[in-house]
Design an enzyme around this catalytic site. Structure first.
Site, short mmCIF file in Angstrom:
data_model
loop_
_atom_site.label_atom_id
_atom_site.label_comp_id
_atom_site.label_asym_id
_atom_site.label_seq_id
_atom_site.Cartn_x
_atom_site.Cartn_y
_atom_site.Cartn_z
N LEU A 186 0.87 -1.18 0.00
CA LEU A 186 0.00 0.00 0.00
C LEU A 186 0.91 1.22 0.00
O LEU A 186 1.51 1.57 1.01
CB LEU A 186 -0.90 0.01 1.23
CG LEU A 186 -2.18 -0.85 1.17
CD1 LEU A 186 -1.86 -2.32 0.91
CD2 LEU A 186 -2.98 -0.71 2.44
N ILE A 187 1.03 1.86 -1.15
CA ILE A 187 2.00 2.95 -1.29
C ILE A 187 1.27 4.27 -1.44
O ILE A 187 0.33 4.41 -2.21
CB ILE A 187 2.94 2.69 -2.49
CG1 ILE A 187 4.09 3.70 -2.48
CG2 ILE A 187 2.19 2.65 -3.80
CD1 ILE A 187 5.31 3.23 -3.21
N LYS A 268 -8.48 2.91 7.38
CA LYS A 268 -7.52 1.82 7.22
C LYS A 268 -8.22 0.47 7.08
O LYS A 268 -7.79 -0.39 6.31
CB LYS A 268 -6.57 1.78 8.42
CG LYS A 268 -5.64 2.99 8.50
CD LYS A 268 -4.69 3.00 7.32
CE LYS A 268 -3.68 4.14 7.43
NZ LYS A 268 -2.76 3.98 8.54
N CYS A 459 -7.81 25.84 -0.11
CA CYS A 459 -7.66 24.93 1.03
C CYS A 459 -6.56 25.49 1.92
O CYS A 459 -5.84 26.41 1.53
CB CYS A 459 -7.34 23.50 0.59
SG CYS A 459 -5.72 23.28 -0.15
#
Length: 508
Positions: A186-187, A268, A459
């Site tokens: 998971l990058i 997650k 933002c």
């Protein structure tokens, strides 16, 4: 030119069948790496080393390329650059080694080290003394020093062949890629995920790459480039996949429907669910993450337990007990730090005042508020590509976006922050309309706005707004710009408090 490759010590102590298998895998990897980097080699395998021949002795460019790539192939502890020749007498060895080492001996002490293999009427110590005597008598020197010589003359004898060692190089170590199974990393583009990916490759895993896209094209391009860099540098012996999962719908429901204290954990858990299904599709046996105990709120032991509970396959965490500074230092060593330092990061957050030890029942209760179809929809939307195709995929020039510090009359402000941030610190700029549109809805809902007006995206950090603006430009919208006021106090009065108590979604 020839090289003698020493195996990673853990390979040498394996049983003969296991060692032979690992040597075979390493040999195939060497051929694949050479093919990928456009040079030819020959490999002769022995029980404790490999002898590799590369190109011609006078091809300096090829030699430099071979040295660089051999130092990056997992499974090699160290390697020696050598001159190989047949010999009958010690005079034959001295004739080759003398011109190489002799000029280095003036005003220096020296020692000769001989490693011998085969049937000879002398042992290694005797060969060292004889050859050392030749150097002592033929070249100016300060004598022999066996304990701490200024110059060490390295020679290997194998049956009727001799190898004079001209250079020594450090290898990457570890196990050959592909010898320890397949995994899906998971990058995210941060320090942690790059280093954890490298460590999995170092231990011999064939690693494919999984990216959860929550921020648009710019972030995806950056992660693709880092993934290709890691693969090209350390694991190009194997064909692997890069998978992109559109994750904005899931992030949107987490932000809109779940309790702020457990959003990071739920995020997650959703990643683990999706990752497990993608891993099964790619026949990967494990997921790899960059998590380290206690680094952020979702990485407490309690929360890691909650996260692992939903995974259908093994979750490996190479950095689980590592300090952050050690991770950053390793990223600099392996070459991924530059990507992490320049990678776009979200202004949006997942957890405000996160709960570090929530009850499992509470997490599950909050998670149940989300649509049950999200996981299957995310997996169905996955975009899978061969990692070798990334350079062509990322070579397109990104659309340039105008960045302004002051607004023009009639500009409409588009606040793309997460809803919580927008509610806590409402964006107010005198004389300008403000529309709140969270970053995960910009791509799908911008087209519903009045196309006769110009929109200035905003933002807190100016990064998420830029990413969204670039994506809109690529979709063909041009009535937009990015607003970065020089004094952010006019836009939000509580940034420091928010940033000190929130958890970013991209860098865990």
């Amino acid at each position: 030119m020839k090289f003698i490759l020493r195996l990673f010590p853990e390979i040498s102590i394996k049983s003969r069948p296991v060692r032979n298998r690992l040597i075979k895998v390493l040999t195939n990897n060497l051929f694949n790496v050479a093919l990928h980097h456009n040079f030819a080699l020959k490999v002769q395998a022995q029980w404790d080393k490999l002898i590799v021949s590369v190109g011609e002795d006078d091809a300096e460019a090829t030699r430099e390329l071979a040295v660089r790539e051999l130092s990056r192939v997992p499974g090699i502890h160290s390697f020696l650059e050598v001159k190989e020749f047949a010999f009958e007498r010690f005079d034959d060895i001295f004739a080759v080694a003398g011109p190489i080492y002799g000029p280095q001996l003036e005003n220096h002490t020296f020692a000769v080290r001989v490693r011998r293999r085969g049937n000879h009427p002398y042992n290694s110590q005797e060969a060292s003394r004889i050859i050392g005597g030749m150097f002592k008598s033929h070249y100016p020197n300060k004598g022999v020093n066996l304990s701490a010589p200024d110059v060490t003359i390295n020679i290997e004898i194998d049956q009727n062949k001799a190898f004079v060692i001209t250079n020594k190089y450090k290898g990457m170590g570890g196990y050959p890629v592909g010898s320890q199974g397949a995994a899906l990393t998971l990058i995210s583009g941060g320090f942690d995920s790059g280093v954890s990916t490298y460590k999995a490759i170092h231990r011999g895993m064939r690693v494919s790459y999984l990216f959860f896209n929550m921020g648009g094209t710019a972030h995806e391009l950056g992660v693709k480039q880092e993934s290709y860099f890691i693969w090209d540098r350390y694991a190009s012996s194997h064909r692997v996949k890069f998978v992109t999962i559109p994750f904005e719908p899931i992030v949107g429901q987490i932000l809109e429907r779940t309790h702020h204290g457990v959003r990071g954990v739920i995020l997650k858990r959703m990643m683990m669910r999706v990752g497990s299904k993608v891993a099964a599709r790619l026949k990967c046996e494990a997921l790899i993450t960059g998590e380290s105990v206690g680094q952020v709120s979702s990485q407490t032991v309690t929360n890691l337990n909650h996260i692992d509970a939903v995974s259908d396959c093994l979750v490996l965490r190479p950095l689980v007990m590592e300090d952050k500074q050690d991770i950053v230092d390793k990223a600099k060593e392996i070459g991924t730090a530059g990507f992490a330092e320049s990678m776009p990061e979200y202004c949006g957050v997942i957890s405000d005042h996160p709960n570090v030890c929530p009850a499992r029942s509470f997490v599950e209760e909050e998670e149940a508020k989300m649509d049950s179809s999200l996981v299957e929809a995310a997996v169905a939307a996955a975009v899978v590509m061969d990692i070798k195709d990334i350079p062509a995929n990322t070579s397109k020039l990104e659309e340039e976006v105008e960045i302004v510090h002051e607004l023009m009359r009639g500009d409409v402000l588009l606040d793309v922050r997460a809803p919580d941030d927008a509610q806590k610190s409402p964006l107010v700029v005198a004389g300008h309309e403000v529309i709140t549109l969270p970053f995960y809805k910009v791509a799908s809902e911008f087209g519903n706005l009045d196309n006769l007006k110009t929109y200035a995206l905003y933002c807190d950090q100016g990064v998420m707004s830029l990413m969204q603006a670039r994506e809109l430009k690529e979709k063909g919208y041009h009535n937009l710009k990015v607003y970065r006021p020089q004094d952010d106090s006019a836009a939000t009065s509580n940034n420091d408090a928010v940033n000190g108590n929130t958890e970013a979604v991209t860098r865990e």
